[in-house]
Design a protein around this motif. Sequence first.
Motif: not given
Length: 120
Positions: A42-49, A96-99
Amino acid sequence: QVQLQESGPGLVKPSQTLSLTCTVSGASITTNYYYWSWIRQPPGKGLEWIGYIAYSGSTYYSPSLKSRTSISRDTSKNQVTLQLTSVTPEDTAVYYCARLDYSNYRYDYWGQGTEVTVSS
């Protein structure tokens, strides 16, 4: 070389379903032991799985999003799809998608991300 490409609408209205596709090239989504994950920021926040679908097809979701999340795959197209229902403005983020390489539990490839805004 492994490449991941996210695609989907950039604008979704509140209460609707967000649907994104990750198209994978250079690797098969059924190859042991890789997990194809969705992650957002989210804008201004960290990554969320958000969750993943494994090489076997099994899925696992973040408990906080589980009731609204579905991750599926199309092995014929080598694609992974995210659906998030009943979206609100709080779901606005870069997705994002990630492996995930389960042998060392590291994300080794990422897509460039796609920005999704939830707004009426």
